[in-house]
Design an enzyme around this catalytic site. Sequence first.
Site, PDB file in Angstrom:
ATOM      1  N   ASP A  58      25.784  35.988  34.080  1.00  0.00           N
ATOM      2  CA  ASP A  58      25.931  34.552  33.864  1.00  0.00           C
ATOM      3  C   ASP A  58      27.380  34.277  33.444  1.00  0.00           C
ATOM      4  O   ASP A  58      28.061  35.182  32.944  1.00  0.00           O
ATOM      5  CB  ASP A  58      24.963  34.132  32.737  1.00  0.00           C
ATOM      6  CG  ASP A  58      24.627  32.653  32.813  1.00  0.00           C
ATOM      7  OD1 ASP A  58      25.068  31.981  33.757  1.00  0.00           O
ATOM      8  OD2 ASP A  58      23.918  32.168  31.916  1.00  0.00           O
TER       9      ASP A  58
ATOM     10  N   THR B  10      29.436  27.894  36.194  1.00  0.00           N
ATOM     11  CA  THR B  10      29.497  26.435  36.191  1.00  0.00           C
ATOM     12  C   THR B  10      30.889  25.983  36.644  1.00  0.00           C
ATOM     13  O   THR B  10      31.152  24.804  36.767  1.00  0.00           O
ATOM     14  CB  THR B  10      29.253  25.892  34.769  1.00  0.00           C
ATOM     15  OG1 THR B  10      30.073  26.635  33.865  1.00  0.00           O
ATOM     16  CG2 THR B  10      27.798  26.043  34.363  1.00  0.00           C
TER      17      THR B  10
ATOM     18  N   ARG C 184      16.218  21.487  33.871  1.00  0.00           N
ATOM     19  CA  ARG C 184      16.124  21.927  32.459  1.00  0.00           C
ATOM     20  C   ARG C 184      15.996  20.708  31.537  1.00  0.00           C
ATOM     21  O   ARG C 184      15.249  20.723  30.565  1.00  0.00           O
ATOM     22  CB  ARG C 184      17.326  22.773  32.052  1.00  0.00           C
ATOM     23  CG  ARG C 184      17.160  23.247  30.584  1.00  0.00           C
ATOM     24  CD  ARG C 184      18.283  24.094  30.074  1.00  0.00           C
ATOM     25  NE  ARG C 184      18.356  25.344  30.793  1.00  0.00           N
ATOM     26  CZ  ARG C 184      19.488  25.908  31.173  1.00  0.00           C
ATOM     27  NH1 ARG C 184      20.640  25.334  30.917  1.00  0.00           N
ATOM     28  NH2 ARG C 184      19.465  27.058  31.808  1.00  0.00           N
TER      29      ARG C 184
ATOM     30  N   LYS D 108      20.174  28.464  38.559  1.00  0.00           N
ATOM     31  CA  LYS D 108      20.883  29.692  38.928  1.00  0.00           C
ATOM     32  C   LYS D 108      20.103  30.924  38.443  1.00  0.00           C
ATOM     33  O   LYS D 108      19.858  31.853  39.210  1.00  0.00           O
ATOM     34  CB  LYS D 108      22.309  29.672  38.333  1.00  0.00           C
ATOM     35  CG  LYS D 108      23.144  28.503  38.880  1.00  0.00           C
ATOM     36  CD  LYS D 108      24.547  28.482  38.336  1.00  0.00           C
ATOM     37  CE  LYS D 108      24.648  28.121  36.881  1.00  0.00           C
ATOM     38  NZ  LYS D 108      24.184  26.747  36.555  1.00  0.00           N
ATOM     39  N   THR D 109      19.695  30.903  37.169  1.00  0.00           N
ATOM     40  CA  THR D 109      18.935  32.032  36.623  1.00  0.00           C
ATOM     41  C   THR D 109      17.570  32.119  37.309  1.00  0.00           C
ATOM     42  O   THR D 109      17.067  33.217  37.578  1.00  0.00           O
ATOM     43  CB  THR D 109      18.727  31.846  35.104  1.00  0.00           C
ATOM     44  OG1 THR D 109      19.956  31.428  34.531  1.00  0.00           O
ATOM     45  CG2 THR D 109      18.265  33.123  34.437  1.00  0.00           C
TER      46      THR D 109
END
Length: 364
Positions: A127, A176, A235, A82-83
């Site tokens: 976020d 999320t 990640r 997302k980032t």
Amino acid sequence: MAREVKIKGKSGDDGEPRPEAAPAAPPSPADAVEEKLRPQRLSEIIGQRAVAERLSIALAAAKKRGEPLPHILFDGPPGLGKTTFASVLHNELGVELNLTSGASLDKKMDVMPYLTNASEGSILFIDEIHRLPRAVEEFIYPVMEDFRVDVVLGEGMAARTINLPLKRFTIIGATTRSGMLSAPLRERFHMHEHLEFYDPDDLARIITINSAKMRATISDDAAWELAGRSRGTPRIANARLRWVRDYALARADGAIDLGVARDALDMQEIDSEGMDKQDRRYLDTLIRVFKGGPTGAEALAATMTLAVDTIRDEVEPYLLRREFVVRTPRGRVATSAAYRHLGLTEPQRDVMDDLLEGQRRLFL
Ligand code: ADP
């Protein structure tokens, strides 16, 4: 590079100091490595093809019209990009990117500096946007619709509202928990993009590219091994790659082959499905303590002495995706695959129970 806006507190008309934007926490060494691995351009994004394609269209249109990007909402479990997408969009447009989080925007005045300082066409990335308090959320509705904020001056009978025009900019929200977002907030985003777990093929490509960025050599079968044991999440793949690279340096000649990758992951107790100790503890608790369920996330979290958010955001999404667990109206239930994975024998369920459960699902 993304940066967090910092604004000095000033005295307002009411003599009260204006709150500053929360300063960014200094990046940890792990964050710094993560930044180095982040794709910079849309062409460097691996996987999520449909999302990347829609974004490339939005980008091209925004550039041709000379207008800011539409407001975009990304949802999906942590670590899926997302980032990364937000930062790629800012690179592609060559505009400013400011990062903040819903959890740090307690009051309207916390968000104000981000709004009044946003430059034309810039991107504000929020976020965990589901954590915005309702009052702050309502405050940004007119920002998202008309690029203005309504500020109330004075109190009681003397109170009046002034409209403060803002520069036209883009809000990119990440969550999320899209289900926790209110409908009015969700509707104010023009694009909704859901990020899915990555298939091993895409993860193996990410791992090969990132090991080159880390100046490590990795064989194809080792990249595949790592990809299959990274829970579909870039990640996690990056973190495990870092560990395997260090292991290869310490225990071998630095090159990552299949044997090295397997030994390194085994040593971290990451199993063939990519589950770590915490995942197995979750399944074990569900099966042994709660007899396979159904049980609620709160009860599981309390028994495991973990935050319920960790369970919901980090542990469960992949277990649900792999169908080790299913969610029923009465709570989480371990599937036969979970019993098999832990090497446990599944107890015989009462046929009547199954029939009732099936019926319940039909009516929901
Ligand atoms: P999120 O914001 O969803 O928690 P991030 O965007 O921070 O996840 O992604 C974590 C890391 O995973 C990034 O630093 C990057 O290295 C890697 N990554 C994520 N998505 C991709 C992708 N599509 N292609 C390549 N690498 C990716």
